[in-house]
Design a protein around this motif. Sequence first.
Motif, PDB file in Angstrom:
ATOM      1  N   ILE A  58      31.410   1.223  -0.995  1.00 32.87           N
ATOM      2  CA  ILE A  58      32.117   2.440  -0.579  1.00 32.87           C
ATOM      3  C   ILE A  58      33.376   2.641  -1.417  1.00 32.87           C
ATOM      4  O   ILE A  58      33.664   3.744  -1.878  1.00 32.87           O
ATOM      5  CB  ILE A  58      32.480   2.402   0.926  1.00 32.87           C
ATOM      6  CG1 ILE A  58      31.205   2.399   1.776  1.00 32.87           C
ATOM      7  CG2 ILE A  58      33.350   3.600   1.315  1.00 32.87           C
ATOM      8  CD1 ILE A  58      31.449   2.295   3.264  1.00 32.87           C
ATOM      9  N   SER A  59      34.108   1.563  -1.649  1.00 33.99           N
ATOM     10  CA  SER A  59      35.373   1.753  -2.369  1.00 33.99           C
ATOM     11  C   SER A  59      35.116   2.119  -3.843  1.00 33.99           C
ATOM     12  O   SER A  59      35.855   2.907  -4.426  1.00 33.99           O
ATOM     13  CB  SER A  59      36.300   0.544  -2.208  1.00 33.99           C
ATOM     14  OG  SER A  59      36.009  -0.428  -3.180  1.00 33.99           O
ATOM     15  N   GLU A  60      34.057   1.574  -4.418  1.00 29.56           N
ATOM     16  CA  GLU A  60      33.729   1.962  -5.799  1.00 29.56           C
ATOM     17  C   GLU A  60      33.267   3.420  -5.873  1.00 29.56           C
ATOM     18  O   GLU A  60      33.588   4.142  -6.809  1.00 29.56           O
ATOM     19  CB  GLU A  60      32.636   1.055  -6.374  1.00 29.56           C
ATOM     20  CG  GLU A  60      33.085  -0.382  -6.626  1.00 29.56           C
ATOM     21  CD  GLU A  60      34.194  -0.489  -7.671  1.00 29.56           C
ATOM     22  OE1 GLU A  60      34.133   0.239  -8.667  1.00 29.56           O
ATOM     23  OE2 GLU A  60      35.129  -1.292  -7.468  1.00 29.56           O
ATOM     24  N   LEU A  61      32.514   3.847  -4.858  1.00 31.59           N
ATOM     25  CA  LEU A  61      32.075   5.239  -4.833  1.00 31.59           C
ATOM     26  C   LEU A  61      33.278   6.169  -4.683  1.00 31.59           C
ATOM     27  O   LEU A  61      33.362   7.222  -5.301  1.00 31.59           O
ATOM     28  CB  LEU A  61      31.069   5.477  -3.697  1.00 31.59           C
ATOM     29  CG  LEU A  61      29.680   4.863  -3.897  1.00 31.59           C
ATOM     30  CD1 LEU A  61      28.805   5.080  -2.669  1.00 31.59           C
ATOM     31  CD2 LEU A  61      28.998   5.438  -5.141  1.00 31.59           C
ATOM     32  N   LYS A  62      34.214   5.719  -3.863  1.00 34.35           N
ATOM     33  CA  LYS A  62      35.401   6.537  -3.657  1.00 34.35           C
ATOM     34  C   LYS A  62      36.182   6.706  -4.958  1.00 34.35           C
ATOM     35  O   LYS A  62      36.673   7.794  -5.278  1.00 34.35           O
ATOM     36  CB  LYS A  62      36.287   5.910  -2.582  1.00 34.35           C
ATOM     37  CG  LYS A  62      37.434   6.806  -2.199  1.00 34.35           C
ATOM     38  CD  LYS A  62      38.154   6.338  -0.985  1.00 34.35           C
ATOM     39  CE  LYS A  62      39.347   7.259  -0.748  1.00 34.35           C
ATOM     40  NZ  LYS A  62      39.971   6.998   0.544  1.00 34.35           N
ATOM     41  N   LYS A  63      36.275   5.610  -5.719  1.00 35.47           N
ATOM     42  CA  LYS A  63      36.950   5.685  -7.017  1.00 35.47           C
ATOM     43  C   LYS A  63      36.299   6.737  -7.899  1.00 35.47           C
ATOM     44  O   LYS A  63      36.971   7.558  -8.519  1.00 35.47           O
ATOM     45  CB  LYS A  63      36.847   4.329  -7.726  1.00 35.47           C
ATOM     46  CG  LYS A  63      38.067   3.460  -7.566  1.00 35.47           C
ATOM     47  CD  LYS A  63      37.945   2.257  -8.496  1.00 35.47           C
ATOM     48  CE  LYS A  63      38.392   0.990  -7.771  1.00 35.47           C
ATOM     49  NZ  LYS A  63      37.900  -0.239  -8.395  1.00 35.47           N
ATOM     50  N   ASP A 101      34.881   6.916   9.347  1.00 34.88           N
ATOM     51  CA  ASP A 101      36.067   7.507   8.711  1.00 34.88           C
ATOM     52  C   ASP A 101      36.084   7.283   7.203  1.00 34.88           C
ATOM     53  O   ASP A 101      36.440   8.166   6.431  1.00 34.88           O
ATOM     54  CB  ASP A 101      37.350   6.923   9.313  1.00 34.88           C
ATOM     55  CG  ASP A 101      37.534   7.413  10.741  1.00 34.88           C
ATOM     56  OD1 ASP A 101      36.830   8.392  11.111  1.00 34.88           O
ATOM     57  OD2 ASP A 101      38.341   6.824  11.472  1.00 34.88           O
ATOM     58  N   LYS A 102      35.677   6.084   6.797  1.00 34.88           N
ATOM     59  CA  LYS A 102      35.641   5.783   5.362  1.00 34.88           C
ATOM     60  C   LYS A 102      34.559   6.595   4.667  1.00 34.88           C
ATOM     61  O   LYS A 102      34.734   7.081   3.556  1.00 34.88           O
ATOM     62  CB  LYS A 102      35.333   4.298   5.151  1.00 34.88           C
ATOM     63  CG  LYS A 102      36.520   3.385   5.298  1.00 34.88           C
ATOM     64  CD  LYS A 102      36.222   2.093   4.515  1.00 34.88           C
ATOM     65  CE  LYS A 102      37.434   1.209   4.426  1.00 34.88           C
ATOM     66  NZ  LYS A 102      37.699   0.475   5.688  1.00 34.88           N
ATOM     67  N   LEU A 103      33.416   6.695   5.358  1.00 34.63           N
ATOM     68  CA  LEU A 103      32.268   7.367   4.735  1.00 34.63           C
ATOM     69  C   LEU A 103      32.476   8.868   4.589  1.00 34.63           C
ATOM     70  O   LEU A 103      32.104   9.460   3.590  1.00 34.63           O
ATOM     71  CB  LEU A 103      31.012   7.112   5.566  1.00 34.63           C
ATOM     72  CG  LEU A 103      30.198   5.886   5.194  1.00 34.63           C
ATOM     73  CD1 LEU A 103      28.958   5.791   6.069  1.00 34.63           C
ATOM     74  CD2 LEU A 103      29.795   5.942   3.738  1.00 34.63           C
ATOM     75  N   ILE A 104      33.079   9.473   5.613  1.00 33.17           N
ATOM     76  CA  ILE A 104      33.217  10.935   5.563  1.00 33.17           C
ATOM     77  C   ILE A 104      34.092  11.332   4.365  1.00 33.17           C
ATOM     78  O   ILE A 104      33.924  12.394   3.787  1.00 33.17           O
ATOM     79  CB  ILE A 104      33.746  11.509   6.905  1.00 33.17           C
ATOM     80  CG1 ILE A 104      33.488  13.011   6.989  1.00 33.17           C
ATOM     81  CG2 ILE A 104      35.225  11.216   7.101  1.00 33.17           C
ATOM     82  CD1 ILE A 104      32.075  13.404   7.232  1.00 33.17           C
ATOM     83  N   ASP A 105      34.991  10.432   3.982  1.00 30.09           N
ATOM     84  CA  ASP A 105      35.836  10.667   2.806  1.00 30.09           C
ATOM     85  C   ASP A 105      35.054  10.806   1.513  1.00 30.09           C
ATOM     86  O   ASP A 105      35.488  11.486   0.587  1.00 30.09           O
ATOM     87  CB  ASP A 105      36.778   9.463   2.601  1.00 30.09           C
ATOM     88  CG  ASP A 105      38.086   9.676   3.306  1.00 30.09           C
ATOM     89  OD1 ASP A 105      38.257  10.767   3.894  1.00 30.09           O
ATOM     90  OD2 ASP A 105      38.919   8.759   3.275  1.00 30.09           O
ATOM     91  N   LEU A 162      35.614  17.361   2.815  1.00 25.88           N
ATOM     92  CA  LEU A 162      36.115  18.026   4.019  1.00 25.88           C
ATOM     93  C   LEU A 162      37.623  18.235   3.942  1.00 25.88           C
ATOM     94  O   LEU A 162      38.162  19.203   4.470  1.00 25.88           O
ATOM     95  CB  LEU A 162      35.746  17.221   5.266  1.00 25.88           C
ATOM     96  CG  LEU A 162      34.267  17.294   5.666  1.00 25.88           C
ATOM     97  CD1 LEU A 162      34.031  16.491   6.930  1.00 25.88           C
ATOM     98  CD2 LEU A 162      33.799  18.730   5.856  1.00 25.88           C
ATOM     99  N   ALA A 163      38.303  17.305   3.267  1.00 22.84           N
ATOM    100  CA  ALA A 163      39.746  17.473   3.094  1.00 22.84           C
ATOM    101  C   ALA A 163      40.041  18.751   2.300  1.00 22.84           C
ATOM    102  O   ALA A 163      40.964  19.504   2.632  1.00 22.84           O
ATOM    103  CB  ALA A 163      40.343  16.255   2.396  1.00 22.84           C
ATOM    104  N   ASP A 164      39.233  19.000   1.252  1.00 19.98           N
ATOM    105  CA  ASP A 164      39.382  20.254   0.493  1.00 19.98           C
ATOM    106  C   ASP A 164      39.216  21.448   1.425  1.00 19.98           C
ATOM    107  O   ASP A 164      39.974  22.420   1.372  1.00 19.98           O
ATOM    108  CB  ASP A 164      38.294  20.392  -0.594  1.00 19.98           C
ATOM    109  CG  ASP A 164      38.398  19.334  -1.677  1.00 19.98           C
ATOM    110  OD1 ASP A 164      39.518  18.819  -1.873  1.00 19.98           O
ATOM    111  OD2 ASP A 164      37.369  19.027  -2.316  1.00 19.98           O
TER     112      ASP A 164
END
Length: 637
Positions: free
Chosen positions: A356-361, A393-397, A412-414
């Motif tokens: 997840i954290s690598e995908l987020k990067k 919460d982490k995934l929805i990001d 979703l933040a956008d």
Amino acid sequence: MTTAATKETFSFQTEVGQLLDIVAGSLYSNREIFLRELVSNASDACDKLRYEGLTNAGLLDGNSDFRIAIEVNSKANTLSISDNGIGMNHQDLLDTLGTIARSGTSSFLENLKQNQANDKDGENGENTALGLIGQFGVGFYSSFMVADKVDVLTRKAGEAEAFLWSSDGKGEFSIEPAERDQRGTTVTLHLKKDAKEFMEDARIRHIIKTYSDHIGFPVMLGEDALNEASALWTRPAKDISEEQYTEFYHHTAHAYDQPWLTLHNKVEGIVSYTNLLYVPSTPPFDLYEPERKSHVKLYVNRVFITEEAKGLLPAWLRFLRGVVDSEDLSLNVSREMLQTDPKLAKISSGLTKKVISELKKKATKAADEYSEFWKNFGAVVKEGLVEDASLRDKLIDICRFTSTQGDDLISLADYVERMAEGQEAIFYIAGDDAAKIARSPHLEGFRAKGVEVLLLSDPVDEFWLQHMPEFDGKPFKSITRGAADLDAIKSGDGDGDSDKSEDKKDEPEAAALDGLIAAIKLELGEIVKDVRPSKRLTDSPVCLIADEGDMDVNLERLLQRHGQLNSMMPRILEINPGHAIIKKLAERASGDGAASDDLLKDASHLLLDQARIADGEAPTDPAEFSRRLTSVMQSAL
Ligand code: ADP
Ligand code: MG
């Protein structure tokens, strides 16, 4: 087991026959890969025996020095690949070298034909066919690219009988009893006239170095080991080239695309492990099969344990390929026991967080590349929202969406950041066809006001929405259900400059509209829950809406398709008071004789059917629909 003492002949399964035709006809430029396939099978056979030997040492018969040997016989024009792995008995030969025991074979072949048909000039044909064949794991048959006859002499570990399998790849193969001193398999290729190059020493060395360097067992040619023979993931990352990573991915994943992401990590802790994981750049063909199988290989201290370790990774990460190796798991328990080991759960959660954290990067630093990933695997990632509350919460990001505001994927933040003044909810429309929902009449009022709407077209969307009623304090709201809260929202800078939905000048008299609504209600009766003026339409005359407390239309449709719902709830028919048809009908409804006006009656049904058609559904009664349409057209002409 009883086996015939003489030679028996069998026909290849139809699918294998088709496949052999394809192999023989289309894979010329890259045929050296047959060697990689055979070495890879030999390596798998050694892996299998090493694992079996853990619980049944007798199988090893004192010899755990696994190796693969290549031999050339230039007099006989043959090339052979031998291993001292698990070997095959009579039944194994029948099951594996003659049939394809995989689900989806015919659809795979169909796909392959399609690809060839679409590529008549042959430009991509070889690579596509190669990619598909590799992915499907029918590597053995690639031997027939270079050989006009293939012999497989094999003896299964722990068994006394040996067998010779033989075929010219033209529809039939034979099996007969044979002699072999040691367990294992020798595949002998009788090379075609135009394939003698594969007996050249330098050529063989080069091919092995290119494709099979990472194989964990020595590949011998005479006295020389041609490969490094240490498992790739055990080497330091700095010593591994990108080509080597890619080649290992091809080997371990049976894939031929470039990896989209490579994650090679050594984790030291209460449970230590090494992972070499890959995200493919094209979706594997079994991604949506109901088994949702994982394909990451589990090793314990370099010994291959299983490719289907339940509990190693969650199902929503099933697109990952590669290996995980840990010294801290026990070698001496069964695969089933291993799956319940709490240490495996620790590894699983560590890997999941890492991915997840690598995908987020990637999502934040390389949005374009991430869009590619998301198109391939987004629908699978969203399954995680349903299945793992702790990760939601982490995934929805890292989830991305399409919306009415342009082609770029958004977070979703956008969405929340650019919500219009007075907008309280995150609006969405769901359906199974992205192009269709983007053209839905329900969107008209939102478009006119410049209010962004998420377009959700994956079946999984309905399910995570059930688990996530809101994001950042804003509730999700379907625009096909309940009232359209458009009045409270200030016009944004959407594509419509005038606020058509508030433009009341052009609408019929309230009394006339009420009369029309009453007439439609009377005619349609129970088929609709209600009829009311719409705030969400600007161009279309009608649309259908689910009532506030009812199930959303798309979810209802989805459940019905899966047999979990017998009948659909009646919906609300919304009519657009500003539309010319509605105005004309309202005039008629307030005139004399409205009660016996056949056209008004037909129009009521036609409006309902039109709304259904716009939603991608069939008219309630196609025969009646056709009769009414004809009659209305006749009176118009
Ligand atoms: P895959 O390797 O993807 O299963 P292949 O067509 O390469 O597909 O091989 C088919 C099957 O034949 C293997 O799964 C294995 O069961 C058997 N096989 C092939 N080569 C060997 C070998 N050298 N030793 C033991 N079994 C083998
Ligand atoms: Mg293989």
